[in-house]
Design an enzyme around this catalytic site. Structure first.
Site, PDB file in Angstrom:
ATOM      1  N   GLY A 200      -1.736  -9.182  12.567  1.00 16.15           N
ATOM      2  CA  GLY A 200      -2.264  -7.842  12.810  1.00 16.15           C
ATOM      3  C   GLY A 200      -3.069  -7.282  11.662  1.00 16.15           C
TER       4      GLY A 200
ATOM      5  N   PRO B  84      -5.152 -10.527  18.384  1.00 13.78           N
ATOM      6  CA  PRO B  84      -5.841 -10.706  19.673  1.00 13.78           C
ATOM      7  C   PRO B  84      -7.329 -11.012  19.509  1.00 13.78           C
ATOM      8  CG  PRO B  84      -4.575  -8.655  19.631  1.00 13.78           C
ATOM      9  CD  PRO B  84      -4.587  -9.190  18.241  1.00 13.78           C
TER      10      PRO B  84
ATOM     11  N   HIS C 147       0.820  -1.218   0.000  1.00 12.13           N
ATOM     12  CA  HIS C 147       0.000   0.000   0.000  1.00 12.13           C
ATOM     13  C   HIS C 147       0.854   1.269   0.000  1.00 12.13           C
ATOM     14  CE1 HIS C 147      -3.492  -2.549   1.790  1.00 12.13           C
ATOM     15  NE2 HIS C 147      -3.276  -2.798   0.534  1.00 12.13           N
TER      16      HIS C 147
ATOM     17  N   CYS D 207       3.621  13.184  -7.595  1.00 13.81           N
ATOM     18  CA  CYS D 207       2.785  14.162  -8.308  1.00 13.81           C
ATOM     19  C   CYS D 207       1.403  13.561  -8.559  1.00 13.81           C
ATOM     20  CB  CYS D 207       3.437  14.510  -9.645  1.00 13.81           C
ATOM     21  SG  CYS D 207       2.358  15.416 -10.764  1.00 13.81           S
TER      22      CYS D 207
ATOM     23  N   SER E 162      -7.081  -7.290   9.844  1.00 10.49           N
ATOM     24  CA  SER E 162      -8.501  -7.657   9.991  1.00 10.49           C
ATOM     25  C   SER E 162      -8.976  -8.435   8.776  1.00 10.49           C
ATOM     26  CB  SER E 162      -9.331  -6.374  10.129  1.00 10.49           C
ATOM     27  OG  SER E 162      -9.051  -5.517   9.013  1.00 10.49           O
TER      28      SER E 162
HETATM   29  C1  BV8 Z   1      -8.444  -1.597  -5.558  1.00 13.30           C
HETATM   30  C2  BV8 Z   1      -2.800   3.079   2.300  1.00 13.30           C
HETATM   31  C3  BV8 Z   1      -9.046  -1.510  -7.864  1.00 13.30           C
HETATM   32  C4  BV8 Z   1      -3.401   4.424   2.533  1.00 13.30           C
HETATM   33  C5  BV8 Z   1      -4.619   1.439   2.344  1.00 13.30           C
HETATM   34  C6  BV8 Z   1     -13.474  -6.772  -3.129  1.00 13.30           C
HETATM   35  C7  BV8 Z   1     -14.476  -6.814  -2.219  1.00 13.30           C
HETATM   36  C8  BV8 Z   1     -14.805  -5.638  -1.489  1.00 13.30           C
HETATM   37  C9  BV8 Z   1     -14.113  -4.431  -1.664  1.00 13.30           C
HETATM   38  C10 BV8 Z   1     -13.107  -4.429  -2.580  1.00 13.30           C
HETATM   39  C11 BV8 Z   1     -12.807  -5.566  -3.317  1.00 13.30           C
HETATM   40  N1  BV8 Z   1     -11.794  -5.250  -4.123  1.00 13.30           N
HETATM   41  C12 BV8 Z   1     -11.452  -3.948  -3.945  1.00 13.30           C
HETATM   42  C13 BV8 Z   1     -12.248  -3.435  -3.002  1.00 13.30           C
HETATM   43  C14 BV8 Z   1     -12.204  -2.078  -2.518  1.00 13.30           C
HETATM   44  C15 BV8 Z   1     -11.137  -1.839  -1.466  1.00 13.30           C
HETATM   45  C16 BV8 Z   1     -11.424  -2.626  -0.220  1.00 13.30           C
HETATM   46  O1  BV8 Z   1     -10.907  -3.696  -0.006  1.00 13.30           O
HETATM   47  N2  BV8 Z   1     -12.268  -2.014   0.630  1.00 13.30           N
HETATM   48  C17 BV8 Z   1     -12.580  -2.633   1.938  1.00 13.30           C
HETATM   49  C18 BV8 Z   1     -12.610  -1.528   3.000  1.00 13.30           C
HETATM   50  C19 BV8 Z   1     -13.871  -3.373   1.858  1.00 13.30           C
HETATM   51  N3  BV8 Z   1      -9.800  -2.125  -1.967  1.00 13.30           N
HETATM   52  C20 BV8 Z   1      -9.200  -1.149  -2.693  1.00 13.30           C
HETATM   53  O2  BV8 Z   1      -9.706  -0.072  -2.939  1.00 13.30           O
HETATM   54  C21 BV8 Z   1      -7.802  -1.458  -3.215  1.00 13.30           C
HETATM   55  N4  BV8 Z   1      -7.701  -1.021  -4.589  1.00 13.30           N
HETATM   56  O3  BV8 Z   1      -9.136  -2.557  -5.371  1.00 13.30           O
HETATM   57  O4  BV8 Z   1      -8.307  -0.953  -6.770  1.00 13.30           O
HETATM   58  C22 BV8 Z   1      -8.137  -1.360  -8.981  1.00 13.30           C
HETATM   59  C23 BV8 Z   1      -7.477  -2.486  -9.432  1.00 13.30           C
HETATM   60  C24 BV8 Z   1      -6.624  -2.349 -10.521  1.00 13.30           C
HETATM   61  C25 BV8 Z   1      -6.427  -1.090 -11.114  1.00 13.30           C
HETATM   62  C26 BV8 Z   1      -7.087   0.048 -10.598  1.00 13.30           C
HETATM   63  C27 BV8 Z   1      -7.935  -0.087  -9.489  1.00 13.30           C
HETATM   64  C28 BV8 Z   1      -6.727  -0.626  -2.453  1.00 13.30           C
HETATM   65  C29 BV8 Z   1      -6.677  -0.985  -1.031  1.00 13.30           C
HETATM   66  C30 BV8 Z   1      -5.528  -0.210  -0.328  1.00 13.30           C
HETATM   67  C31 BV8 Z   1      -6.022   1.047   0.326  1.00 13.30           C
HETATM   68  N5  BV8 Z   1      -4.926   1.688   1.080  1.00 13.30           N
HETATM   69  N6  BV8 Z   1      -3.592   2.054   3.000  1.00 13.30           N
HETATM   70  C32 BV8 Z   1      -3.219   4.907   3.952  1.00 13.30           C
HETATM   71  O5  BV8 Z   1      -2.637   4.177   4.762  1.00 13.30           O
HETATM   72  O6  BV8 Z   1      -3.670   6.028   4.205  1.00 13.30           O
HETATM   73  S1  BV8 Z   1      -5.522   0.224   3.186  1.00 13.30           S
HETATM   74  C33 BV8 Z   1      -5.272   0.553   4.867  1.00 13.30           C
HETATM   75  O7  BV8 Z   1      -6.343  -0.033   5.526  1.00 13.30           O
HETATM   76  C34 BV8 Z   1      -4.051  -0.061   5.492  1.00 13.30           C
HETATM   77  O8  BV8 Z   1      -2.944  -0.065   4.634  1.00 13.30           O
HETATM   78  C35 BV8 Z   1      -4.510  -1.471   5.767  1.00 13.30           C
HETATM   79  O9  BV8 Z   1      -4.267  -2.258   4.705  1.00 13.30           O
HETATM   80  C36 BV8 Z   1      -6.005  -1.346   5.839  1.00 13.30           C
HETATM   81  C37 BV8 Z   1      -6.431  -1.622   7.227  1.00 13.30           C
HETATM   82  O10 BV8 Z   1      -6.486  -2.994   7.336  1.00 13.30           O
HETATM   83  P1  BV8 Z   1      -5.564  -3.739   8.442  1.00 13.30           P
HETATM   84  O11 BV8 Z   1      -4.146  -3.482   8.151  1.00 13.30           O
HETATM   85  O12 BV8 Z   1      -6.061  -5.110   8.482  1.00 13.30           O
HETATM   86  O13 BV8 Z   1      -5.847  -2.943   9.789  1.00 13.30           O
HETATM   87  P2  BV8 Z   1      -7.189  -2.819  10.614  1.00 13.30           P
HETATM   88  O14 BV8 Z   1      -7.063  -1.561  11.363  1.00 13.30           O
HETATM   89  O15 BV8 Z   1      -8.365  -3.064   9.750  1.00 13.30           O
HETATM   90  O16 BV8 Z   1      -7.119  -4.061  11.616  1.00 13.30           O
HETATM   91  C38 BV8 Z   1      -6.065  -4.153  12.534  1.00 13.30           C
HETATM   92  C39 BV8 Z   1      -6.099  -5.585  13.051  1.00 13.30           C
HETATM   93  O17 BV8 Z   1      -4.978  -5.751  13.928  1.00 13.30           O
HETATM   94  C40 BV8 Z   1      -7.348  -5.903  13.845  1.00 13.30           C
HETATM   95  O18 BV8 Z   1      -7.862  -7.160  13.431  1.00 13.30           O
HETATM   96  C41 BV8 Z   1      -6.858  -5.944  15.299  1.00 13.30           C
HETATM   97  O19 BV8 Z   1      -7.554  -6.907  16.070  1.00 13.30           O
HETATM   98  C42 BV8 Z   1      -5.412  -6.368  15.125  1.00 13.30           C
HETATM   99  N7  BV8 Z   1      -4.510  -5.901  16.185  1.00 13.30           N
HETATM  100  C43 BV8 Z   1      -4.632  -4.787  16.962  1.00 13.30           C
HETATM  101  N8  BV8 Z   1      -3.553  -4.682  17.805  1.00 13.30           N
HETATM  102  C44 BV8 Z   1      -2.737  -5.757  17.534  1.00 13.30           C
HETATM  103  C45 BV8 Z   1      -3.343  -6.530  16.489  1.00 13.30           C
HETATM  104  N9  BV8 Z   1      -2.773  -7.655  16.002  1.00 13.30           N
HETATM  105  C46 BV8 Z   1      -1.577  -8.042  16.548  1.00 13.30           C
HETATM  106  N10 BV8 Z   1      -0.923  -7.339  17.522  1.00 13.30           N
HETATM  107  C47 BV8 Z   1      -1.481  -6.213  18.040  1.00 13.30           C
HETATM  108  N11 BV8 Z   1      -0.841  -5.542  19.004  1.00 13.30           N
END
Ligand code: BV8
Length: 248
Positions: free
Chosen positions: A192, A219, A121, A129, A194
């Site tokens: 880590g 967790p 990501h 740009c 979801s």
């Molecule tokens: C795309 C950078 C098309 C920016 C990020 C299919 C089905 C449904 C939706 C989609 C699909 N395909 C695409 C989509 C849309 C979308 C998507 O998935 N939406 C979701 C919300 C449903 N995906 C996209 O838009 C992707 N692009 O598909 O483009 C395309 C293809 C070709 C050509 C042109 C276009 C792009 C996705 C990337 C977006 N950018 N980040 C920024 O950071 O500002 S994503 C961002 O959110 C993070 O990078 C990370 O990846 C994500 C968050 O997820 P997690 O990392 O899992 O974190 P989260 O907070 O959710 O969970 C934390 C976990 O850790 C929890 O479970 C918690 O319990 C646990 N935890 C907490 N503490 C600890 C721990 N674990 C261990 N130790 C601890 N101490």
């Protein structure tokens, strides 16, 4: 309560030589980087990350999005890797074939010493740009008086963070390497995350379908927990040093 590695994991670890590690925001939580599930604070309280991390949001209000990234950048400048990051560096040295695919944009893995890293990501410290995607060097960013700075590469361009926004494609080469590693690995660690954001969230399932052993560290349960052979309900800093210590 200290955790114990489940029966059978040691054997699996010591029979493997091809490993893929997928990390998400939870990997950086114990270093002080909020996850995407954690409530936003301050100015961003009412906004979901998914609403700020999009080309549309930047189009609508470039200053608001730029300021959000600047705040995250200044927080990331203050944090350091934890024991879990260093354990992954040891694991990289141990396994013949090793790839760390991260969804995190904070460079904490590289800061800890991990080498075989693909940033699915992007990286928050880079600026590009908005029109051409060309990199913009820090000196231009820091000397500019505009917020966001104008782009030196295009008359209509603005500087934007070098991250992948929702709706944007991932770096093709990194995605190809991570997908190939998911197909070829003996063990895939999902740490880590979801498992909600695609296409990264599919990688552990590709590994499962290819007959690999999947080890989840989180967790709280996720969509992967019931299908992973080993699901450690623990934090990254708790579990990873134990795993590294089990490698003979
Ligand atoms: C795309 C950078 C098309 C920016 C990020 C299919 C089905 C449904 C939706 C989609 C699909 N395909 C695409 C989509 C849309 C979308 C998507 O998935 N939406 C979701 C919300 C449903 N995906 C996209 O838009 C992707 N692009 O598909 O483009 C395309 C293809 C070709 C050509 C042109 C276009 C792009 C996705 C990337 C977006 N950018 N980040 C920024 O950071 O500002 S994503 C961002 O959110 C993070 O990078 C990370 O990846 C994500 C968050 O997820 P997690 O990392 O899992 O974190 P989260 O907070 O959710 O969970 C934390 C976990 O850790 C929890 O479970 C918690 O319990 C646990 N935890 C907490 N503490 C600890 C721990 N674990 C261990 N130790 C601890 N101490």
């Amino acid at each position: 309560m200290p955790i114990k590695l489940p029966e059978g994991l040691n054997t699996a670890l010591n029979n493997a030589d091809n490993v893929l590690v997928l990390t998400g925001a939870g990997m950086s939580a114990e270093s002080g980087v909020p996850t995407f599930r954690d409530a936003q604070t301050g100015l961003w309280e009412k906004l979901r990350p998914e609403d700020l991390a999009t080309p549309e949001a930047f189009q609508r209000n470039p200053k608001m999005v730029w300021d959000w990234y600047e705040e995250r950048r200044s927080n990331i400048h203050k944090v350091v890797p934890h024991a879990g990051h260093f354990a992954l560096v040891e694991m990289e040295r141990h396994f013949e074939h090793f790839l760390l695919a991260t969804q995190n944009v904070d460079s904490l893995h590289q800061q800890a010493g991990s080498k075989q890293v693909v940033e699915l990501h992007g990286n928050i410290m880079l600026s590009i740009c908005s029109e051409t995607g060309k990199p913009i060097d820090d000196e231009w960013i820091t000397t500019s008086t505009d917020t966001p700075p104008k782009s030196p590469h295009h008359p209509l361009g603005l500087a934007r963070p070098g991250v992948v926004w929702f709706g944007e494609g991932l770096p093709a080469d990194f995605l190809r390497r991570a997908t190939a590693a998911a197909r070829d690995c003996d063990i895939c660690f999902s740490i880590g995350t979801s498992t909600l954001v695609q296409p990264a969230a599919s990688l552990p399932f590709v590994a499962l379908d290819s007959g690999a052993i999947v080890v989840e560290i989180n967790p709280v349960p996720t969509a992967l927990s019931t299908q992973a052979q080993f699901s450690l309900q623990a934090t990254a800093a708790e579990a990873l040093p134990l795993i590294a210590a089990a490698l003979t």
